[in-house]
Scaffold this active site. Structure first.
Site, PDB file in Angstrom:
ATOM      1  N   LYS A 174       0.736  -1.221  -0.100  1.00  0.00           N
ATOM      2  CA  LYS A 174      -0.049  -0.062  -0.079  1.00  0.00           C
ATOM      3  C   LYS A 174       0.945   1.150  -0.109  1.00  0.00           C
ATOM      4  CE  LYS A 174      -3.103   3.101   1.606  1.00  0.00           C
ATOM      5  NZ  LYS A 174      -2.094   4.137   1.562  1.00  0.00           N
ATOM      6  N   GLU A 248       9.035   0.782  11.247  1.00  0.00           N
ATOM      7  CA  GLU A 248      10.066   1.789  11.175  1.00  0.00           C
ATOM      8  C   GLU A 248       9.438   3.045  10.998  1.00  0.00           C
ATOM      9  OE1 GLU A 248      13.150   1.226  10.920  1.00  0.00           O
ATOM     10  OE2 GLU A 248      12.932  -0.796  10.606  1.00  0.00           O
ATOM     11  N   CYS A 282      13.359  10.903   7.934  1.00  0.00           N
ATOM     12  CA  CYS A 282      13.161  10.389   9.360  1.00  0.00           C
ATOM     13  C   CYS A 282      14.571  10.323  10.107  1.00  0.00           C
ATOM     14  CB  CYS A 282      12.739   8.906   9.362  1.00  0.00           C
ATOM     15  SG  CYS A 282      13.454   7.677   8.220  1.00  0.00           S
ATOM     16  N   GLU A 381       8.519  15.214  16.534  1.00  0.00           N
ATOM     17  CA  GLU A 381       9.070  14.996  14.745  1.00  0.00           C
ATOM     18  C   GLU A 381       8.222  16.166  13.971  1.00  0.00           C
ATOM     19  OE1 GLU A 381       7.758  11.784  12.254  1.00  0.00           O
ATOM     20  OE2 GLU A 381       9.678  11.765  11.814  1.00  0.00           O
TER      21      GLU A 381
HETATM   22  P1  NAD Z   1       1.846   7.895   7.836  1.00  0.00           P
HETATM   23  O1  NAD Z   1       2.258   7.050   9.223  1.00  0.00           O
HETATM   24  O2  NAD Z   1       0.633   8.689   7.714  1.00  0.00           O
HETATM   25  O3  NAD Z   1       1.713   6.756   6.506  1.00  0.00           O
HETATM   26  C1  NAD Z   1       2.343   5.595   6.227  1.00  0.00           C
HETATM   27  C2  NAD Z   1       1.486   4.754   5.477  1.00  0.00           C
HETATM   28  O4  NAD Z   1       0.659   4.059   6.289  1.00  0.00           O
HETATM   29  C3  NAD Z   1       0.870   4.996   4.405  1.00  0.00           C
HETATM   30  O5  NAD Z   1       0.916   4.201   3.313  1.00  0.00           O
HETATM   31  C4  NAD Z   1      -0.678   5.283   4.801  1.00  0.00           C
HETATM   32  O6  NAD Z   1      -1.799   5.438   4.157  1.00  0.00           O
HETATM   33  C5  NAD Z   1      -0.577   4.105   5.805  1.00  0.00           C
HETATM   34  N1  NAD Z   1      -1.723   4.301   6.835  1.00  0.00           N
HETATM   35  C6  NAD Z   1      -1.850   5.610   7.531  1.00  0.00           C
HETATM   36  N2  NAD Z   1      -3.007   5.166   8.722  1.00  0.00           N
HETATM   37  C7  NAD Z   1      -3.002   3.950   8.671  1.00  0.00           C
HETATM   38  C8  NAD Z   1      -3.747   3.021   9.452  1.00  0.00           C
HETATM   39  N3  NAD Z   1      -4.483   3.583  10.420  1.00  0.00           N
HETATM   40  N4  NAD Z   1      -3.630   1.800   9.162  1.00  0.00           N
HETATM   41  C9  NAD Z   1      -2.903   1.322   8.307  1.00  0.00           C
HETATM   42  N5  NAD Z   1      -2.139   1.844   7.587  1.00  0.00           N
HETATM   43  C10 NAD Z   1      -2.259   3.508   7.816  1.00  0.00           C
HETATM   44  O7  NAD Z   1       3.106   8.287   7.491  1.00  0.00           O
HETATM   45  P2  NAD Z   1       3.484   9.261   6.227  1.00  0.00           P
HETATM   46  O8  NAD Z   1       2.825  10.711   6.823  1.00  0.00           O
HETATM   47  O9  NAD Z   1       3.428   8.889   4.975  1.00  0.00           O
HETATM   48  O10 NAD Z   1       4.945   9.543   6.363  1.00  0.00           O
HETATM   49  C11 NAD Z   1       5.806  10.134   7.370  1.00  0.00           C
HETATM   50  C12 NAD Z   1       6.364   9.462   8.738  1.00  0.00           C
HETATM   51  O11 NAD Z   1       7.068   8.115   8.031  1.00  0.00           O
HETATM   52  C13 NAD Z   1       7.154  10.372   9.608  1.00  0.00           C
HETATM   53  O12 NAD Z   1       6.834   9.806  10.905  1.00  0.00           O
HETATM   54  C14 NAD Z   1       8.390   9.610   9.308  1.00  0.00           C
HETATM   55  O13 NAD Z   1       9.545   9.910  10.274  1.00  0.00           O
HETATM   56  C15 NAD Z   1       8.230   8.225   9.140  1.00  0.00           C
HETATM   57  N6  NAD Z   1       9.276   7.420   8.371  1.00  0.00           N
HETATM   58  C16 NAD Z   1       9.996   6.631   8.957  1.00  0.00           C
HETATM   59  C17 NAD Z   1      11.273   6.035   8.534  1.00  0.00           C
HETATM   60  C18 NAD Z   1      11.906   5.041   9.179  1.00  0.00           C
HETATM   61  O14 NAD Z   1      12.774   4.093   8.284  1.00  0.00           O
HETATM   62  N7  NAD Z   1      12.080   4.911  10.523  1.00  0.00           N
HETATM   63  C19 NAD Z   1      11.340   6.381   6.993  1.00  0.00           C
HETATM   64  C20 NAD Z   1      10.681   7.537   6.317  1.00  0.00           C
HETATM   65  C21 NAD Z   1       9.547   7.910   7.068  1.00  0.00           C
END
Ligand code: NAD
Length: 481
Positions: A174, A248, A282, A381
């Protein structure tokens, strides 16, 4: 090139056509550049069923044959890097050269995991009880749900799906609501490489599709790269069916700058570490703690970087160093953090601190100083081009401040003192610590978080292991060798 409007999800090897369409916005201009489908819960059901059906044959292939497929994916990405990069640049807002580089980096991950699939380790088989020969098998877990964020959609897709596929699992992927285009395009490009159903892509707006996927009873493992609050939701949901979770999550990387640091190398590195991908990284350097004797100089140097960065549309202008943030919504999020810092009365904006004047979702490169450890801007963050700079007196204080947040993803230490570097690296609670650098990751080394930055490790051989069950097979023959 496949037209953006024709990019439908691929489920079970075919384009999936039902669902409602939603618009795709280009962050650099605010224009609508396409539309994609929300496949809804029905699409998730179809995709999980396809992945389940494809699993026995995929797990039955030899690692060598699965590796050949991953190598073919890598070659396809390299061959289409320019086109994929154009899509990623327009979808996420990042400079084109950065987007193309991300594609080649993604291809490298498929190559690494192709090799890793053929190099698994385990304890030696043997007779650990009289008359019984024991051995360990590593077996794929089944259907893996992979959820990716919008900051590096193609890069992080490779981190998620390459180890899962290498291990013999099938995948339902997804991509993020805000940036699904490259993932969809990749699915079309490699549809003839992977057997039908081995990789299925479901798209959707908001959290409905992701939640239906993460909670599906036929999914064995949920692998998320995303925000910490999303990770917590997924962990709770996973409890009902005891799924394996691989998370992650967010970060708030500290940077400790001691008084013997090479400040020229530090400044050159911070330009990218703070502002690369508009700070939507991140591991971005978000909290700089400088020794009190050099703090003013550090503020001056970082402010100079912020004020001289070329901001604009990096798809159309190759001289641009920093693009917009991914959406108007994210621009509001960033703006809110900076405004609340300003409202504390003590924090001072040393550079930026406002939306950039361009059309689109731009935010000016920003430096905030005079912050306190308990301030929101130090603790939470932001995911935007904002860094908070403060000071420390002793090494003890520096480590305490670095560890004094809920996150623990990455950190850097700047010093020429080898003893201090080694001790600091050991004492900092983070999955990655750089010494005199900030940012490099490599396929061979594990990547993941301590504390609320997640559980599990992406990259390295450990990522493949974490997508497999360990099984002890004990054969009782009663014989003495
Ligand atoms: P997000 O958590 O909003 O979304 C991530 C994914 O999860 C998307 O595909 C989203 O559609 C899906 N999603 C959202 N809510 C969900 C739910 N309730 N159930 C299942 N799936 C759901 O993150 P984002 O805003 O797209 O990305 C930014 C975040 O990602 C930041 O917090 C960043 O730190 C983190 N990030 C972490 C890493 C790492 O390796 N640790 C790397 C890159 C980004």
């Amino acid at each position: 090139m496949i037209k953006i409007a024709t990019l439908k999800p691929i489920i079970g090897g075919n384009e999936y056509l039902s669902g409602s369409a939603f618009d795709v916005y280009e962050p650099a201009t605010g224009d609508v550049i396409g539309d994609i489908l929300d496949v809804g819960v029905e699409g998730v059901e179809t995709a999980v069923a396809a992945a389940k059906k494809a699993f026995p044959a995929w797990r039955g292939m030899t690692p060598k044959d699965r590796a050949a497929k991953l190598l073919a994916i890598a070659d396809t990405i390299d061959a289409n890097a320019e086109q994929l990069g154009i899509l990623e640049s327009r979808d996420v807002g990042k400079p084109l050269a950065d987007a193309v580089a991300e594609m080649h980096s993604a291809a490298d991950k498929y190559r690494f995991f192709a090799g890793a699939a053929r190099s698994m380790m385990a304890p030696a088989p043997g007779e650990y009880k009289p008359g019984i020969t024991s051995m360990v098998r590593r077996e794929p877990v089944g259907v893996v749900a992979a959820l990716t964020p919008w900051n590096y959609p193609m890069g992080l897709t490779s981190w998620k799906i390459a180890p899962a596929l290498a291990a013999g699992n099938t995948v339902v992927l997804k991509p993020p609501t805000e940036a699904s285009l490259t993932t969809l395009y990749l699915a079309h490009l490699i549809a003839d490489i992977l057997p039908a159903g081995v990789l299925n892509v479901v798209t959707g707006r908001g959290s409905t599709v992701g939640a239906a996927l993460a909670g599906h009873p036929d999914v064995a493992l949920v692998s998320l790269t995303g925000g910490t609050s999303t990770g917590k939701t997924i962990m709770r949901q996973a409890a009902d069916t005891m799924k394996i979770v691989h998370l992650e999550l967010g970060g708030k990387a500290p940077v400790l700058v001691f008084d013997d640091a090479d400040l020229d190398k530090f400044s050159a590195t911070m330009k990218g570490a703070v502002y690369r991908n508009s700070g939507q990284d991140c591991t971005a350097a978000t909290r700089i703690y400088a020794h009190e004797s050099i703090k003013d100089e550090v503020v001056e140097r970082i402010s100079h970087i912020a004020n001289s960065l070329v901001v604009g549309n990096g798809f159309t202008d190759p001289s641009v160093e920093m693009g917009p943030v991914v959406s108007l919504r994210q621009q509001e999020v960033v703006s809110g953090f900076v405004d609340r810092a300003r409202a504390t009365g003590h924090a001072r904006i040393a550079a930026g601190g406002e939306k950039h004047g361009l059309n689109g979702s731009y935010y000016a490169p920003t430096v905030v100083t005079n912050v306190r450890q308990e301030d929101e801007i130090v603790q939470e963050e932001i995911f935007g081009p904002v860094v908070a700079v403060s000071s420390f007196g002793t090494e003890e204080e520096a480590i305490a401040k670095a560890n004094g947040v809920a996150y623990g993803l990455a950190a850097s230490v700047w010093t020429r003192d080898i003893d201090r570097a080694l001790v600091s690296a050991a004492r900092i609670e983070a999955g990655t610590v750089w010494v005199n650098d900030h940012g490099p990751t490599t396929a061979e080394m594990p990547f993941g978080g301590y504390k609320q930055s997640g559980v599990g490790r992406d990259l390295s051989i450990h990522a493949v292991e974490e997508h497999m069950h360990l099984k002890h097979v004990a054969v009782s023959h009663g014989r003495t060798l």
